[in-house]
Scaffold this active site. Structure first.
Site, PDB file in Angstrom:
ATOM      1  N   ARG A   1      16.512   2.231  -9.504  1.00  0.00           N
ATOM      2  CA  ARG A   1      16.925   3.611  -9.753  1.00  0.00           C
ATOM      3  C   ARG A   1      18.203   3.902  -8.957  1.00  0.00           C
ATOM      4  O   ARG A   1      18.368   3.425  -7.831  1.00  0.00           O
ATOM      5  CB  ARG A   1      15.829   4.594  -9.315  1.00  0.00           C
ATOM      6  CG  ARG A   1      14.615   4.649 -10.223  1.00  0.00           C
ATOM      7  CD  ARG A   1      14.919   5.301 -11.567  1.00  0.00           C
ATOM      8  NE  ARG A   1      13.755   5.396 -12.440  1.00  0.00           N
ATOM      9  CZ  ARG A   1      13.450   4.515 -13.394  1.00  0.00           C
ATOM     10  NH1 ARG A   1      14.201   3.444 -13.588  1.00  0.00           N
ATOM     11  NH2 ARG A   1      12.394   4.704 -14.168  1.00  0.00           N
TER      12      ARG A   1
ATOM     13  N   HIS B   1      22.152   1.111 -17.800  1.00  0.00           N
ATOM     14  CA  HIS B   1      20.680   1.199 -17.691  1.00  0.00           C
ATOM     15  C   HIS B   1      20.021   0.417 -18.836  1.00  0.00           C
ATOM     16  O   HIS B   1      19.265   0.979 -19.627  1.00  0.00           O
ATOM     17  CB  HIS B   1      20.207   2.660 -17.695  1.00  0.00           C
ATOM     18  CG  HIS B   1      18.828   2.806 -17.108  1.00  0.00           C
ATOM     19  ND1 HIS B   1      18.455   3.879 -16.320  1.00  0.00           N
ATOM     20  CD2 HIS B   1      17.724   2.018 -17.192  1.00  0.00           C
ATOM     21  CE1 HIS B   1      17.185   3.735 -15.955  1.00  0.00           C
ATOM     22  NE2 HIS B   1      16.729   2.603 -16.474  1.00  0.00           N
TER      23      HIS B   1
END
Ligand SMILES: NC(=O)c1ccc[n+]([C@@H]2O[C@H](COP(=O)([O-])OP(=O)(O)OC[C@H]3O[C@@H](n4cnc5c(N)ncnc54)[C@H](OP(=O)(O)O)[C@@H]3O)[C@@H](O)[C@H]2O)c1
Length: 306
Positions: free
Chosen positions: A221, A269
Site C-alpha cells: 500500500r 497498482h
C-alpha cells in the site's frame, strides 16, 4: 439466501452472473439504496450507507486481499469480514517481484539504454550473494514471493509479526527483529497489510538500515512509504532505486515527482489483480461453508487490522 453486490469501479454484470451460476438457489443482485436485507455481501470500497442499511449481514466478502479501506468504515457488529485468500494473486505477485528484482540485479535497464544508443556494452556480473532480498510480510503473498525468489537462488530473509518457518528463508519476527532483518537486506519487498502498526513503516530510519545500494519494491500500500524519505535516500545515493506499484493517492497525481524520477520505476497498482473467476469460486465456496456453520480461511481479525 440473498447475496448483494456493491463494488466500486467494477462492472457488476459478469460478477452477478458468475455468482448466480456458482450459487444456484441464491438471489444475487446489485445493491441499491433501500434494497432488502442480504445474508452476505460481495464488496469493494462500499459507501458507509450500504453498511448502515445492511446490519444483518453474516459475511462481508472483500474482492481484494487488503482490507484497510473496509476497516476504516463502521461495520455491522456481528459480520465476518473475509478477504481474498490468494485466488490467483500470489503467482502474479511472484512474477512481478521476481521481474523487478531480476531487472535491477541484472542491470537490464542499463543494457537496454546502451543498446538503444547503439552501444554493445559490458558490465561485470554481479554476485547474487551480494543481493540478499528481504520480504516484509510472510503471509499468503509474501511466502509465495519468498519461495519464488529462492528459485533464482537469491539469499532471502523474511519478516512477520509472529515467528514463521519457511524453507531456505531466514525468518525474523516482531518489532525486536526488524533492525536485524533490515540490515540483512539489500533489496526490500513490502508485502505487509496496511494497519496502524505498519503505516509509514518504510521511512528514513528503516530504509537507512538497508545495505548500501539498497533497492525498494513496494507492492502493498502507498501509505506504507514516506515518499519524501525515499526521495532523500535515493538522492543521497544510499538507495539505488525503487519499483513502486502503489501510492498514497491513486491514480498517482500528475504533478508527483515520482513520475519523472530517473531511479524510480512505476506501475499502476497492477502487481496482483483480482481474477474474477477464481474469486467467485472462492467466495461461493466460503458462503456455502459459512451457511453450513463451518470455519473458513481468510477471516479478518478486526482488532489486528488484517
Ligand atoms: N499491489 C497489489 O496489487 C496488491 C494485491 C494484493 C494484495 N496487496 C497487499 O498485500 C498485502 C498482503 O497480502 P497477504 O494476502 O499476503 O496478507 P496476509 O496473508 O494477511 O499476510 C500479512 C503478513 O504481514 C505480517 N504482518 C502484519 N502486521 C505486521 C507487523 N506489525 N509487523 C510484522 N509483520 C506484520 C503478518 O504476520 P503474521 O504472519 O505473524 O500474522 C503476515 O505474515 C495486502 O494486505 C494488500 O495490502 C497488494
Amino acid at each position: 439466501m440473498n447475496i448483494t453486490f456493491c463494488c466500486a469501479d467494477t462492472r457488476p454484470e459478469p460478477w452477478l452472473e458468475g455468482l448466480r451460476a456458482a450459487l444456484p438457489g441464491a438471489t444475487v443482485s446489485e445493491w441499491q439504496v433501500g434494497a432488502p436485507q442480504a445474508d452476505h455481501a460481495v464488496v469493494w470500497s462500499p459507501p458507509q450507507q450500504f453498511l448502515d442499511e445492511q446490519p444483518g449481514l453474516k459475511g462481508l466478502f472483500n474482492i481484494g486481499a487488503g482490507v484497510d479501506a473496509l476497516l476504516r468504515l463502521r461495520l455491522p457488529p456481528g459480520v465476518e469480514v473475509v478477504r481474498l485468500d490468494d485466488a490467483g494473486m500470489s503467482v502474479q505477485m511472484a512474477e512481478y517481484v521476481c521481474h523487478a528484482v531480476i531487472r535491477h540485479f541484472r542491470e537490464f535497464d542499463g543494457y537496454e539504454a546502451d543498446m538503444a544508443r547503439g552501444r554493445w556494452s559490458f558490465r561485470k556480473p554481479r554476485m547474487r550473494a551480494e543481493f540478499p532480498v528481504g520480504v516484509m510480510g510472510l503471509g499468503v503473498l509474501g511466502q509465495r514471493v519468498a519461495r519464488a525468489l529462492r528459485h533464482f537462488e537469491f539469499p532471502v530473509h523474511g519478516w512477520s509479526r509472529t515467528p514463521k518457518a519457511v524453507a531456505d528463508v531466514v525468518c525474523h519476527a516482531g518489532a525486536q527483529g526488524l533492525d536485524e532483518f533490515l540490515a540483512s537486506c539489500r533489496v526490500l519487498v513490502n508485502l505487509l497489510p496496511l494497519t496502524p502498526d505498519t503505516r509509514d513503516i518504510l521511512n528514513r530510519r528503516t530504509l537507512s538500515r538497508l545495505q548500501p545500494g539498497g533497492y525498494v519494491i513496494n507492492v502493498a500500500r502507498g501509505a506504507h512509504l514516506v515518499d519524501d524519505d525515499l526521495l532523500a535516500l535515493l538522492d543521497s545515493g544510499h538507495l539505488a532505486g525503487a519499483t513502486l506499484d502503489v501510492f498514497r493517492t491513486e491514480p498517482l497525481p500528475k504533478e508527483h515527482v515520482f513520475w519523472q524520477h530517473p531511479k524510480i520505476t512505476l506501475t499502476p497498482h497492477t502487481s496482483a489483480r483480482t481474477l474474477r473467476e477464481e474469486s467467485i469460486a472462492q467466495i461461493a465456496g466460503k458462503i456455502r461453508a459459512l451457511e453450513r456453520g463451518e470455519p473458513i480461511a481468510g477471516v479478518v481479525d478486526r482488532v489486528r487490522g488484517y
